[in-house]
Design a protein around this motif. Structure first.
Motif, PDB file in Angstrom:
ATOM      1  N   GLN A  59      83.199  53.207 -15.625  1.00 56.16           N
ATOM      2  CA  GLN A  59      81.791  53.474 -15.892  1.00 56.16           C
ATOM      3  C   GLN A  59      81.141  53.940 -14.588  1.00 56.16           C
ATOM      4  O   GLN A  59      81.624  53.623 -13.505  1.00 56.16           O
ATOM      5  N   PRO A  60      80.014  54.675 -14.689  1.00 54.65           N
ATOM      6  CA  PRO A  60      79.304  55.015 -13.452  1.00 54.65           C
ATOM      7  C   PRO A  60      78.914  53.734 -12.713  1.00 54.65           C
ATOM      8  O   PRO A  60      78.504  52.754 -13.328  1.00 54.65           O
ATOM      9  N   LEU A  61      79.080  53.740 -11.415  1.00 56.55           N
ATOM     10  CA  LEU A  61      78.704  52.599 -10.584  1.00 56.55           C
ATOM     11  C   LEU A  61      77.229  52.276 -10.845  1.00 56.55           C
ATOM     12  O   LEU A  61      76.368  53.142 -10.693  1.00 56.55           O
ATOM     13  N   PRO A  62      76.906  51.063 -11.286  1.00 52.20           N
ATOM     14  CA  PRO A  62      75.530  50.746 -11.680  1.00 52.20           C
ATOM     15  C   PRO A  62      74.478  51.017 -10.595  1.00 52.20           C
ATOM     16  O   PRO A  62      73.371  51.451 -10.903  1.00 52.20           O
ATOM     17  N   PRO A  96      78.266  54.726   2.663  1.00 54.24           N
ATOM     18  CA  PRO A  96      77.335  54.139   1.698  1.00 54.24           C
ATOM     19  C   PRO A  96      77.982  53.834   0.351  1.00 54.24           C
ATOM     20  O   PRO A  96      77.670  52.800  -0.253  1.00 54.24           O
ATOM     21  N   ILE A  97      78.888  54.678  -0.115  1.00 57.67           N
ATOM     22  CA  ILE A  97      79.520  54.396  -1.412  1.00 57.67           C
ATOM     23  C   ILE A  97      80.366  53.124  -1.327  1.00 57.67           C
ATOM     24  O   ILE A  97      80.392  52.332  -2.272  1.00 57.67           O
ATOM     25  N   ALA A  98      81.027  52.893  -0.199  1.00 57.37           N
ATOM     26  CA  ALA A  98      81.798  51.655  -0.031  1.00 57.37           C
ATOM     27  C   ALA A  98      80.864  50.448  -0.061  1.00 57.37           C
ATOM     28  O   ALA A  98      81.174  49.425  -0.675  1.00 57.37           O
ATOM     29  N   ALA A  99      79.707  50.565   0.588  1.00 56.13           N
ATOM     30  CA  ALA A  99      78.728  49.471   0.582  1.00 56.13           C
ATOM     31  C   ALA A  99      78.195  49.234  -0.833  1.00 56.13           C
ATOM     32  O   ALA A  99      78.054  48.083  -1.263  1.00 56.13           O
ATOM     33  N   LEU A 100      77.913  50.308  -1.566  1.00 52.73           N
ATOM     34  CA  LEU A 100      77.447  50.155  -2.949  1.00 52.73           C
ATOM     35  C   LEU A 100      78.503  49.472  -3.809  1.00 52.73           C
ATOM     36  O   LEU A 100      78.185  48.591  -4.603  1.00 52.73           O
ATOM     37  N   ARG A 101      79.747  49.884  -3.641  1.00 51.36           N
ATOM     38  CA  ARG A 101      80.830  49.289  -4.428  1.00 51.36           C
ATOM     39  C   ARG A 101      81.004  47.803  -4.104  1.00 51.36           C
ATOM     40  O   ARG A 101      81.483  47.041  -4.927  1.00 51.36           O
ATOM     41  N   ASP A 102      80.598  47.405  -2.897  1.00 50.72           N
ATOM     42  CA  ASP A 102      80.678  45.995  -2.489  1.00 50.72           C
ATOM     43  C   ASP A 102      79.399  45.215  -2.805  1.00 50.72           C
ATOM     44  O   ASP A 102      79.259  44.065  -2.397  1.00 50.72           O
ATOM     45  N   VAL A 108      71.830  49.982   1.436  1.00 55.73           N
ATOM     46  CA  VAL A 108      72.057  51.429   1.329  1.00 55.73           C
ATOM     47  C   VAL A 108      70.742  52.149   1.026  1.00 55.73           C
ATOM     48  O   VAL A 108      70.425  53.164   1.640  1.00 55.73           O
ATOM     49  N   ARG A 109      69.981  51.634   0.100  1.00 56.60           N
ATOM     50  CA  ARG A 109      68.721  52.295  -0.272  1.00 56.60           C
ATOM     51  C   ARG A 109      67.699  52.218   0.855  1.00 56.60           C
ATOM     52  O   ARG A 109      66.907  53.153   1.038  1.00 56.60           O
ATOM     53  N   ARG A 110      67.723  51.140   1.611  1.00 56.71           N
ATOM     54  CA  ARG A 110      66.800  51.043   2.766  1.00 56.71           C
ATOM     55  C   ARG A 110      67.090  52.168   3.747  1.00 56.71           C
ATOM     56  O   ARG A 110      66.178  52.838   4.230  1.00 56.71           O
ATOM     57  N   ILE A 111      68.351  52.403   4.010  1.00 53.94           N
ATOM     58  CA  ILE A 111      68.745  53.486   4.925  1.00 53.94           C
ATOM     59  C   ILE A 111      68.412  54.841   4.312  1.00 53.94           C
ATOM     60  O   ILE A 111      67.892  55.724   4.977  1.00 53.94           O
ATOM     61  N   ALA A 112      68.694  55.001   3.030  1.00 56.86           N
ATOM     62  CA  ALA A 112      68.426  56.270   2.350  1.00 56.86           C
ATOM     63  C   ALA A 112      66.932  56.617   2.412  1.00 56.86           C
ATOM     64  O   ALA A 112      66.572  57.787   2.582  1.00 56.86           O
TER      65      ALA A 112
END
Length: 116
Positions: A59-62, A96-102, A108-112
């Motif tokens: 599924q798409p990563l939530p 960031p994708i590794a952080a999201l997956r964890d 991640v969003r704060r940095i984005a």
């Protein structure tokens, strides 16, 4: 884009037929996932494709959708969103994708948000 200083994380790429099969959804539904920003893809290597890392448990990563929206609001193109998510981010010590997956979506969003 100057925010990306390192090469993107290697990943397999999934085309629309791959996504239809993996997600068990119709092609129309898969297109809606792009329209509603649950997924972001690139045509840089031919047909529209998505990094396989953007899926988890078929599924798409939530946490991906909100992050895509933040980056698009900051003016990122689809390719720039993908590159930023896959590139090593010095402030979090990984991509960031590794952080999201964890499960580190807030970080991640704060940095984005600072990239606008």
């Amino acid at each position: 884009m100057s925010a990306i200083e390192t090469a993107p994380l290697p990943t397999d790429w999934l085309t629309l037929p791959d996504l239809v099969e993996i997600l068990g959804e119709s092609l129309g539904r898969v297109h809606r996932l792009f329209d509603e920003q649950y997924l972001v893809g690139s045509r840089r290597n031919g047909p529209l494709a998505v990094p396989a890392l953007f899926l988890q448990d078929d599924q798409p990563l939530p946490s991906l959708r909100g992050t895509i929206i933040v980056l698009k609001d900051a003016g990122f193109s689809d390719d720039e969103v993908i590159d930023w998510l896959l590139a090593e981010e010095e402030s979090i010590g990984r991509s960031p994708i590794a952080a999201l997956r964890d499960g580190h979506k807030s970080e991640v969003r704060r940095i984005a948000r600072t990239l606008a």
